[in-house]
Design an enzyme around this catalytic site. Structure first.
Site, PDB file in Angstrom:
ATOM      1  N   MET B 169      13.872  95.720  62.432  1.00 36.19           N
ATOM      2  CA  MET B 169      12.592  96.558  61.685  1.00 36.19           C
ATOM      3  C   MET B 169      12.015  97.458  62.716  1.00 36.19           C
ATOM      4  O   MET B 169      11.391  98.691  62.221  1.00 36.19           O
ATOM      5  CB  MET B 169      11.643  95.506  61.462  1.00 36.19           C
ATOM      6  N   ASP B 226      15.104 103.400  59.805  1.00 38.78           N
ATOM      7  CA  ASP B 226      14.642 102.136  58.945  1.00 38.78           C
ATOM      8  C   ASP B 226      15.927 101.575  58.407  1.00 38.78           C
ATOM      9  O   ASP B 226      16.823 102.033  57.819  1.00 38.78           O
ATOM     10  CB  ASP B 226      13.625 102.942  57.817  1.00 38.78           C
ATOM     11  N   GLY B 254      11.597 103.139  63.171  1.00 38.61           N
ATOM     12  CA  GLY B 254      11.941 102.331  62.260  1.00 38.61           C
ATOM     13  C   GLY B 254      11.100 101.927  61.065  1.00 38.61           C
ATOM     14  O   GLY B 254      10.702 103.125  60.324  1.00 38.61           O
ATOM     15  N   HIS B 255      10.863 100.894  60.571  1.00 31.71           N
ATOM     16  CA  HIS B 255      10.256 100.619  59.393  1.00 31.71           C
ATOM     17  C   HIS B 255       8.802 100.580  59.139  1.00 31.71           C
ATOM     18  O   HIS B 255       8.143 100.241  58.243  1.00 31.71           O
ATOM     19  CB  HIS B 255      10.611  99.240  58.786  1.00 31.71           C
ATOM     20  N   PHE B 256       8.135 100.781  60.247  1.00 28.86           N
ATOM     21  CA  PHE B 256       6.686 100.721  60.488  1.00 28.86           C
ATOM     22  C   PHE B 256       6.149 101.703  61.098  1.00 28.86           C
ATOM     23  O   PHE B 256       5.327 102.175  62.149  1.00 28.86           O
ATOM     24  CB  PHE B 256       5.940  99.526  61.227  1.00 28.86           C
TER      25      PHE B 256
END
Lengths: 279, 275
Positions: B169, B226, B254-256
């Protein structure tokens, strides 16, 4: 702080860049910022960036540079890949102006020029902003040549007002911005310099796939695209984002190939924020 | 003066649904809706931004049930986004909030979009952070790497599995802090919340046919790296929404993005919501 009223005349300057005399419009103080226009007929630094120079000059020593064979710069014959030729001219201009390092804003052809400069002279490059840059040969989703590029070639073959209207129609998204006045201005600007057209006809047409050199860019880079760009394909923006290590991509909706004009306020704020912070 | 979870905690009764939220700042209301699934709570995901955002907005970090200390008694098997959109409506009514900006974090963005479709006059601007827009992805075969790892963690939330998921992530090691990992580990091991999640079983509606109705200004935010929700979902959303800008952070994000690039994210969001 009120912005002084800047005009093309009040900001007009020249610099001897090696053997080429370059014209540029300058305003503001602080960190240098060079804005490089696109390669369409009648294009110049002022015509491309006149709604940006005011806000940018409040933060940067802002220079809108007419490339060789454009605006009031010399009508030289370009004898190699245009982006490389331009980059060398800019380097000579920086040396003549004793400017060590500069930010770049590059639109279309100016974007390809910026990519070349950032890889040829990384030590002279601060941060980079690319708006719908050229320098692509392939597009998986929008087969080249794009409609807008076809319209450019049609105008160069036959520089009529009707053909310029075609370009403007494809260039900008919002109907209300496609004024007759704009068509006149660009058409007249193209016709005002027949020497540029003549030099163009004798110039090199070499183009390169700049995706091959993009991974070499170490400068912080912001890539901006209009969602409805018909001159530089949207997938090229993603290809550049994937290859330039420290980069970001911002796509404006309802926007064509002139994002710094079509989305001026948002563009100015986004880019000034990017250039004045490094986190 | 840093804000704390305890110092900002509040509770609301949204037509019988107990909601736990955090509140700070003054000004236009900005409701942040992270994923209601298992994982870190609203505070765990957005504590990195509440200081910056609360200088310009009355910020509410909302735990959709059963996240945080919100209601864990709900059993529901109907359309998921419509259910949560109703929770948002009842929440706003309970606090007398007429209209609000929204940030939707990943799956939390879906009820935000549904809310804007069903109650357009109650939503101002929307920030949509890497929401999954259903299958398929144009380029990434299902199951996606992140989905596979989520499944592994659901079955066995060991420290090792959570670490593997974190590496996917948040690919950049220099951005992956102990704190973030610990918050996530605690979240996926919260048995009460996990059990309550298993009782909200309804399908995720496909919002695509109605996205054209969201005329509100939107900002879609994504990280190029991501692995939980493929990037092409963001591009599809940017084409389907009438008025959305799309911002993608490269450089290994990435995802955050709100956590990985907090200062840039805060400035981007504040500028978008304020102009």
């Amino acid at each position: 702080m009120a912005t002084q009223t800047l005009t093309e005349e009040s900001t007009s300057n020249y610099v001897q860049a090696g053997s080429i005399r370059l014209h540029y419009n300058e305003a503001g103080a602080g960190h240098p910022l060079i804005a490089i226009h696109g390669g369409g007929p009648g294009a110049s630094g002022w015509s491309n960036f006149n709604v940006n120079i005011g806000p940018f000059s409040e933060h940067f020593r802002t220079m809108l540079m007419d490339m060789p064979q454009f605006g009031k710069s010399d009508p030289v014959v370009v004898d190699e890949e245009r982006a490389i030729f331009n980059a060398k001219a800019i380097k000579d201009a920086l040396d003549a102006l004793s400017i060590e390092k500069t930010h770049f804003l590059g639109n279309s052809m100016g974007g390809a020029t910026t990519i070349r400069f950032a890889t040829m002279f990384p030590e002279r490059t601060a941060s980079v902003v690319l708006m719908g840059p050229a320098g692509y040969l392939y597009s998986p989703f929008t087969p080249p040549p794009l409609e807008g590029i076809k319209a450019l070639f049609k105008y160069w073959e036959e520089p009529t007002r009707e053909n310029m209207k075609q370009i403007v129609d494809l260039f900008i998204y919002e109907e209300s911005l496609k004024t007759e006045e704009l068509v006149d201005r660009r058409h007249n600007a193209a016709l005002a310099h027949p020497e540029h057209m003549e030099a163009r006809a004798k110039s090199s047409r070499v183009q390169s796939d700049l995706l091959t050199v993009a991974p070499q860019i170490t400068a912080r880079t912001l890539i901006i695209w209009g969602r409805e760009d018909r001159f530089s394909p949207l997938d090229h923006g993603f290809n550049l984002l994937a290859r330039i290590k420290d980069s970001q991509l911002h796509i404006f909706p309802h926007c064509g190939h002139w994002c710094q004009y079509e989305k001026a306020d948002e563009f100015n704020r986004l880019v000034i924020d990017f250039l004045t912070h490094d986190d | 003066m840093a804000l704390t979870a305890e110092g900002t905690t509040k509770f609301a009764d949204a037509k019988g649904v107990k909601l736990h939220y955090h509140e700070a700042g003054a000004g236009p209301v900005l409701i942040v809706v992270p994923s209601p699934g298992t994982g870190a709570s609203a505070w765990g995901q957005f504590k990195y931004n509440i200081d910056g955002l609360s200088r310009h907005f009355r910020v509410i970090l909302l735990n959709l049930p059963p996240a945080g200390q919100s209601d864990k008694t709900i059993t529901y098997d109907g359309p998921r986004h419509a259910f949560y959109a109703k929770v948002l409506l009842d929440f706003m009514d309970s606090l007398g909030i007429e209209k609000a900006h929204f940030i939707g974090g990943s799956p939390g963005a879906l009820p935000v979009m549904k809310f804007a479709i069903d109650h357009p006059e109650r939503a101002d601007k929307l920030v949509l952070q890497c929401p999954p827009m259903g299958r398929p992805s144009m380029f990434t075969p299902w199951p996606w790497e992140g989905s596979r790892l989520s499944q592994v963690v659901r079955q066995d939330p060991s420290r090792e599995n959570v670490l593997r998921q974190m590496e996917s992530m948040i690919p950049r090691e220099d951005l992956r802090t102990e704190e973030f990992t610990n918050d996530r580990f605690a979240g996926v091991n919260d048995q009460e919340t996990n059990e309550a999640s298993r009782r909200i079983t309804g399908p995720s509606e496909d919002l695509s046919p109605d996205l054209g109705k969201i005329t509100h200004p939107c900002l879609i935010v994504w990280g190029l790296n991501d692995r939980d929700v493929p990037l092409d979902h963001g591009l599809r959303l940017a084409q389907l929404l009438p008025n959305a800008r799309f911002h993608v952070y490269g450089n290994g994000i990435g995802h955050f993005p709100n956590y990985e690039r907090p200062r840039e994210y805060d400035r981007l969001v504040i500028d978008f919501l304020s102009n």
